[in-house]
Motif scaffolding. Structure first.
Motif, PDB file in Angstrom:
ATOM      1  N   GLU A 146       0.839  -1.208   0.000  1.00 29.75           N
ATOM      2  CA  GLU A 146       0.000   0.000   0.000  1.00 29.75           C
ATOM      3  C   GLU A 146       0.866   1.247   0.000  1.00 29.75           C
ATOM      4  O   GLU A 146       0.631   2.194  -0.769  1.00 29.75           O
ATOM      5  CB  GLU A 146      -0.917   0.016   1.221  1.00 29.75           C
ATOM      6  N   SER A 149       2.548   1.871  -3.261  1.00 29.47           N
ATOM      7  CA  SER A 149       1.643   2.394  -4.288  1.00 29.47           C
ATOM      8  C   SER A 149       1.503   3.905  -4.167  1.00 29.47           C
ATOM      9  O   SER A 149       1.342   4.606  -5.173  1.00 29.47           O
ATOM     10  CB  SER A 149       0.269   1.715  -4.189  1.00 29.47           C
ATOM     11  N   ASP A 152       4.706   5.418  -5.587  1.00 30.94           N
ATOM     12  CA  ASP A 152       4.642   5.337  -7.045  1.00 30.94           C
ATOM     13  C   ASP A 152       3.690   6.394  -7.608  1.00 30.94           C
ATOM     14  O   ASP A 152       3.961   7.002  -8.649  1.00 30.94           O
ATOM     15  CB  ASP A 152       4.185   3.944  -7.474  1.00 30.94           C
ATOM     16  N   MET A 204      -4.300   6.337  -7.541  1.00 30.63           N
ATOM     17  CA  MET A 204      -4.371   5.081  -6.794  1.00 30.63           C
ATOM     18  C   MET A 204      -5.647   4.317  -7.125  1.00 30.63           C
ATOM     19  O   MET A 204      -5.639   3.090  -7.257  1.00 30.63           O
ATOM     20  CB  MET A 204      -4.283   5.364  -5.295  1.00 30.63           C
ATOM     21  N   ARG A 207      -5.272   2.794 -10.655  1.00 34.39           N
ATOM     22  CA  ARG A 207      -4.350   1.660 -10.662  1.00 34.39           C
ATOM     23  C   ARG A 207      -4.954   0.452  -9.960  1.00 34.39           C
ATOM     24  O   ARG A 207      -4.748  -0.690 -10.378  1.00 34.39           O
ATOM     25  CB  ARG A 207      -3.025   2.067 -10.006  1.00 34.39           C
ATOM     26  N   SER A 211      -5.675  -3.174 -11.694  1.00 37.46           N
ATOM     27  CA  SER A 211      -5.176  -4.424 -11.114  1.00 37.46           C
ATOM     28  C   SER A 211      -6.312  -5.420 -10.919  1.00 37.46           C
ATOM     29  O   SER A 211      -6.155  -6.617 -11.175  1.00 37.46           O
ATOM     30  CB  SER A 211      -4.497  -4.143  -9.767  1.00 37.46           C
TER      31      SER A 211
END
Length: 220
Positions: A146, A149, A152, A204, A207, A211
């Protein structure tokens, strides 16, 4: 709600990076010897005066991590920090107070990082931050999925937005201190941080959705 969630996530993640800074470094990555020669200590009682070597020893690693979060490439971050200390050396006679000296270094790292990003854009050689291996292996290993992420997601922000979030949540600066270090008004700091937090939450979420789609085997 999304902004609050993103703010808490950024706070936790960059707070973890601050904690990493305070831990003993692995063998071979500890504090580097100062390039500045020791300064003579005057005879007589009283506290030992602050030296450039002291500042280099105490603040180099934190400034390195700040620079890496802004420019992504470790070697470039090292250059930015070294240049900041070189500038401090030139202005040393007027900055014997540690608070003022650290503020100078922080602002120099921010401005140096901006110059690096401007040169990249001008030369059309800018590499998107998310494709650069910017953070050290030991730092990445200590971050949860987490938290990684969030770090990133920061890489996708425009430089000014990322700069404000890094200074606020990693550097622990107030709006007034960011205003001084980044050369913008407090109102601009506040609005930039708000837009950046919105962007982090959106990135977030996108993404996470991508996923989930991959896990379901959807070719889209």
């Amino acid at each position: 709600m999304e902004e609050e969630r993103a703010e808490n996530a950024v706070d936790r993640t960059l707070g973890r990076l601050r904690a990493i800074d305070s831990r003993p470094a692995p063998d071979g990555t500890g504090p580097q010897p100062s390039p500045f020669p020791p300064e003579p200590v005057p005879d007589g009682p009283g506290e030992q005066p602050l030296t450039l070597a002291d500042l280099y020893r105490d603040h180099r690693l934190r400034l390195m991590r700040l620079a890496m979060l802004l420019v992504d490439i470790p070697a470039t971050a090292e250059d930015v920090v070294q240049e900041a200390f070189t500038g401090l050396h030139r202005h040393w006679t007027g900055l014997r107070d540690e608070t003022a000296a650290v503020a100078y270094l922080r602002a120099a790292v921010v401005n140096g990082s901006r110059s690096v990003l401007r040169r990249r854009r001008t030369a059309r050689e800018y590499v998107p931050p998310h494709s650069a291996n910017a953070r050290s292996a030991e730092s990445l290993a200590m971050l949860s999925a987490e938290h990684q992420s969030v770090v990133d997601a920061l890489s996708f922000l425009p430089p000014r937005q990322r700069e404000v979030l890094v200074l606020r949540y990693y550097g622990g600066l107030t709006e007034s201190e960011i205003s001084e270090a980044a050369g913008m008004s407090r109102g601009t700091v506040k609005s930039t941080a708000s837009r950046a937090l919105d962007a982090v939450a959106r990135i977030m979420e996108e993404r996470a959705g991508a996923s989930a789609t991959r896990r379901q085997g959807d070719p889209r």
